[in-house]
Design a protein around this motif. Structure first.
Motif, PDB file in Angstrom:
ATOM      1  N   VAL A 124     -47.992  35.879  20.205  1.00  0.00           N
ATOM      2  CA  VAL A 124     -48.238  34.785  21.263  1.00  0.00           C
ATOM      3  C   VAL A 124     -48.894  35.286  22.782  1.00  0.00           C
ATOM      4  O   VAL A 124     -48.644  36.432  23.058  1.00  0.00           O
ATOM      5  CB  VAL A 124     -46.669  34.498  21.626  1.00  0.00           C
ATOM      6  N   ILE A 125     -49.690  34.403  23.113  1.00  0.00           N
ATOM      7  CA  ILE A 125     -50.484  34.408  24.352  1.00  0.00           C
ATOM      8  C   ILE A 125     -50.036  33.416  25.159  1.00  0.00           C
ATOM      9  O   ILE A 125     -49.639  32.363  24.896  1.00  0.00           O
ATOM     10  CB  ILE A 125     -51.879  34.717  24.085  1.00  0.00           C
ATOM     11  N   TYR A 126     -50.096  33.765  26.395  1.00  0.00           N
ATOM     12  CA  TYR A 126     -49.983  32.520  27.506  1.00  0.00           C
ATOM     13  C   TYR A 126     -51.241  32.358  28.248  1.00  0.00           C
ATOM     14  O   TYR A 126     -51.952  33.114  28.802  1.00  0.00           O
ATOM     15  CB  TYR A 126     -48.898  32.920  28.381  1.00  0.00           C
ATOM     16  N   LEU A 127     -51.541  31.037  28.204  1.00  0.00           N
ATOM     17  CA  LEU A 127     -52.670  30.480  29.163  1.00  0.00           C
ATOM     18  C   LEU A 127     -52.589  30.738  30.641  1.00  0.00           C
ATOM     19  O   LEU A 127     -51.337  31.111  31.074  1.00  0.00           O
ATOM     20  CB  LEU A 127     -52.888  29.120  28.743  1.00  0.00           C
ATOM     21  N   GLU A 128     -53.544  30.532  31.360  1.00  0.00           N
ATOM     22  CA  GLU A 128     -53.510  30.578  32.667  1.00  0.00           C
ATOM     23  C   GLU A 128     -52.345  29.915  33.357  1.00  0.00           C
ATOM     24  O   GLU A 128     -51.735  30.056  34.446  1.00  0.00           O
ATOM     25  CB  GLU A 128     -54.752  30.266  33.456  1.00  0.00           C
ATOM     26  N   ASP A 129     -52.157  28.612  32.893  1.00  0.00           N
ATOM     27  CA  ASP A 129     -51.180  27.678  33.445  1.00  0.00           C
ATOM     28  C   ASP A 129     -49.800  27.943  32.838  1.00  0.00           C
ATOM     29  O   ASP A 129     -48.778  27.287  33.138  1.00  0.00           O
ATOM     30  CB  ASP A 129     -51.515  26.257  33.154  1.00  0.00           C
ATOM     31  N   GLY A 130     -49.540  29.069  32.044  1.00  0.00           N
ATOM     32  CA  GLY A 130     -48.297  29.459  31.600  1.00  0.00           C
ATOM     33  C   GLY A 130     -47.972  28.700  30.130  1.00  0.00           C
ATOM     34  O   GLY A 130     -46.955  29.372  29.415  1.00  0.00           O
ATOM     35  N   SER A 131     -48.725  28.018  29.621  1.00  0.00           N
ATOM     36  CA  SER A 131     -48.476  27.415  28.425  1.00  0.00           C
ATOM     37  C   SER A 131     -48.576  28.460  27.218  1.00  0.00           C
ATOM     38  O   SER A 131     -49.408  29.172  27.353  1.00  0.00           O
ATOM     39  CB  SER A 131     -49.550  26.570  27.908  1.00  0.00           C
ATOM     40  N   GLU A 132     -47.700  28.432  26.354  1.00  0.00           N
ATOM     41  CA  GLU A 132     -47.583  29.208  25.121  1.00  0.00           C
ATOM     42  C   GLU A 132     -48.477  29.051  24.107  1.00  0.00           C
ATOM     43  O   GLU A 132     -48.854  27.695  23.532  1.00  0.00           O
ATOM     44  CB  GLU A 132     -46.261  29.333  24.629  1.00  0.00           C
ATOM     45  N   ARG A 133     -49.384  29.992  23.371  1.00  0.00           N
ATOM     46  CA  ARG A 133     -50.213  29.749  21.996  1.00  0.00           C
ATOM     47  C   ARG A 133     -49.887  30.660  21.074  1.00  0.00           C
ATOM     48  O   ARG A 133     -49.630  31.778  21.468  1.00  0.00           O
ATOM     49  CB  ARG A 133     -51.538  29.498  22.648  1.00  0.00           C
ATOM     50  N   GLU A 193     -64.617  39.019  26.003  1.00  0.00           N
ATOM     51  CA  GLU A 193     -63.223  39.106  26.173  1.00  0.00           C
ATOM     52  C   GLU A 193     -62.731  37.838  26.526  1.00  0.00           C
ATOM     53  O   GLU A 193     -63.304  37.071  27.465  1.00  0.00           O
ATOM     54  CB  GLU A 193     -63.061  40.343  27.168  1.00  0.00           C
ATOM     55  N   GLU A 194     -61.555  37.412  26.347  1.00  0.00           N
ATOM     56  CA  GLU A 194     -61.022  36.506  26.832  1.00  0.00           C
ATOM     57  C   GLU A 194     -59.775  36.901  27.483  1.00  0.00           C
ATOM     58  O   GLU A 194     -58.829  37.527  27.128  1.00  0.00           O
ATOM     59  CB  GLU A 194     -60.277  35.648  25.568  1.00  0.00           C
ATOM     60  N   PRO A 195     -59.816  36.384  28.696  1.00  0.00           N
ATOM     61  CA  PRO A 195     -58.643  36.982  29.674  1.00  0.00           C
ATOM     62  C   PRO A 195     -57.403  36.723  29.259  1.00  0.00           C
ATOM     63  O   PRO A 195     -56.525  37.547  29.529  1.00  0.00           O
ATOM     64  CB  PRO A 195     -58.944  36.305  31.103  1.00  0.00           C
ATOM     65  N   THR A 196     -57.105  35.489  28.738  1.00  0.00           N
ATOM     66  CA  THR A 196     -55.618  35.398  28.518  1.00  0.00           C
ATOM     67  C   THR A 196     -55.278  36.185  27.213  1.00  0.00           C
ATOM     68  O   THR A 196     -53.973  35.905  26.757  1.00  0.00           O
ATOM     69  CB  THR A 196     -55.470  34.008  27.996  1.00  0.00           C
ATOM     70  N   TYR A 197     -56.024  36.763  26.758  1.00  0.00           N
ATOM     71  CA  TYR A 197     -55.971  37.607  25.341  1.00  0.00           C
ATOM     72  C   TYR A 197     -55.614  39.132  25.446  1.00  0.00           C
ATOM     73  O   TYR A 197     -55.195  39.776  24.749  1.00  0.00           O
ATOM     74  CB  TYR A 197     -57.172  37.616  24.253  1.00  0.00           C
ATOM     75  N   ARG A 198     -55.693  39.515  26.800  1.00  0.00           N
ATOM     76  CA  ARG A 198     -55.299  40.852  27.438  1.00  0.00           C
ATOM     77  C   ARG A 198     -54.003  41.199  26.981  1.00  0.00           C
ATOM     78  O   ARG A 198     -53.502  42.252  26.524  1.00  0.00           O
ATOM     79  CB  ARG A 198     -55.737  41.065  29.035  1.00  0.00           C
ATOM     80  N   LYS A 199     -53.078  40.304  27.238  1.00  0.00           N
ATOM     81  CA  LYS A 199     -51.562  40.635  26.829  1.00  0.00           C
ATOM     82  C   LYS A 199     -51.063  39.833  25.739  1.00  0.00           C
ATOM     83  O   LYS A 199     -51.298  38.563  25.813  1.00  0.00           O
ATOM     84  CB  LYS A 199     -50.638  40.128  28.148  1.00  0.00           C
ATOM     85  N   ILE A 200     -50.414  40.399  24.864  1.00  0.00           N
ATOM     86  CA  ILE A 200     -49.972  39.553  23.759  1.00  0.00           C
ATOM     87  C   ILE A 200     -48.537  40.081  23.299  1.00  0.00           C
ATOM     88  O   ILE A 200     -48.323  41.314  23.705  1.00  0.00           O
ATOM     89  CB  ILE A 200     -51.046  39.869  22.321  1.00  0.00           C
ATOM     90  N   TYR A 201     -47.854  39.014  23.224  1.00  0.00           N
ATOM     91  CA  TYR A 201     -46.377  39.159  23.062  1.00  0.00           C
ATOM     92  C   TYR A 201     -46.111  39.181  21.527  1.00  0.00           C
ATOM     93  O   TYR A 201     -46.542  38.143  20.831  1.00  0.00           O
ATOM     94  CB  TYR A 201     -45.517  38.097  23.831  1.00  0.00           C
ATOM     95  N   GLU A 202     -44.857  39.624  21.326  1.00  0.00           N
ATOM     96  CA  GLU A 202     -44.263  39.461  20.032  1.00  0.00           C
ATOM     97  C   GLU A 202     -45.219  39.884  18.753  1.00  0.00           C
ATOM     98  O   GLU A 202     -45.310  39.285  17.977  1.00  0.00           O
ATOM     99  CB  GLU A 202     -43.907  37.726  19.747  1.00  0.00           C
ATOM    100  N   GLY A 203     -45.761  40.935  19.069  1.00  0.00           N
ATOM    101  CA  GLY A 203     -46.944  41.286  18.035  1.00  0.00           C
ATOM    102  C   GLY A 203     -47.994  41.980  18.671  1.00  0.00           C
ATOM    103  O   GLY A 203     -47.863  42.755  19.811  1.00  0.00           O
ATOM    104  N   GLY A 204     -49.033  42.312  17.956  1.00  0.00           N
ATOM    105  CA  GLY A 204     -50.347  42.663  18.497  1.00  0.00           C
ATOM    106  C   GLY A 204     -51.334  42.583  17.962  1.00  0.00           C
ATOM    107  O   GLY A 204     -51.464  41.989  16.780  1.00  0.00           O
TER     108      GLY A 204
END
Length: 159
Positions: A145-154, A72-83
């Motif tokens: 879209v996911i967000y990194l720990e620093d809040g950056s969008e990916r 698991e990647e912690p920043t992948y737990r919440k995904i926005y604008e999709g799934g």
């Protein structure tokens, strides 16, 4: 081409690959994703020590590097604008790059990762058009879209 775990003896070559990648990214309209110093040397050393850093060799020369881990990647737990496509166990690819002027390295590395577990998640910067094209070419689906720990969008992808 062949994939193997990176060793500390590979560090200088890996650092050079990332210097080249940062320059290429800046020239390609993506100066912000890795800036001028990412990934830091300490992170790469840690990746090697944990056994999650890999290199791709062609004719005995390192032509690519990447981070790969099953889990698991912690920043992948919440995904926005999709799934996500599914919630099955998956592998994660980060920090993938190849030697400038080489062809097919990223595709080879991504294929190797997929062969390890059959489900891959990866993310990239909105400005990283070359990586987005590579992911599409390799059968990845843009999931949201996911967000990194620093809040950056990916932008998040899965195959």
């Amino acid at each position: 081409m062949e994939i193997r775990k990176a060793t500390i003896n590979d560090l200088n070559t890996i650092l050079q690959l990332f210097r080249e990648a940062r320059a290429f990214m800046a020239e390609s309209g993506n100066p912000d994703q890795w800036g001028t110093a990412y990934p830091p040397k300490d992170l790469l050393i840690n990746d090697i020590k944990e056994g999650n850093s890999y290199v791709c060799e062609k004719d005995g020369e390192i032509v690519g590097t990447f981070y790969f881990k099953k889990g698991e990647e912690p920043t992948y737990r919440k995904i926005y604008e999709g799934g996500w496509i599914n919630e099955l166990p998956y592998g994660i690819i980060h920090r993938i790059t190849s030697k400038q002027g080489t062809k097919g390295v990223a595709t080879f590395c991504i294929g190797w990762c997929y062969d390890q577990c059959g489900s891959i998640r990866i993310d990239t910067h909105r400005q990283n058009i070359p990586m987005q094209r590579t992911l599409k070419k390799n059968g990845f689906t843009r999931c949201g879209v996911i967000y990194l720990e620093d809040g950056s969008e990916r932008i998040a992808y899965q195959k």
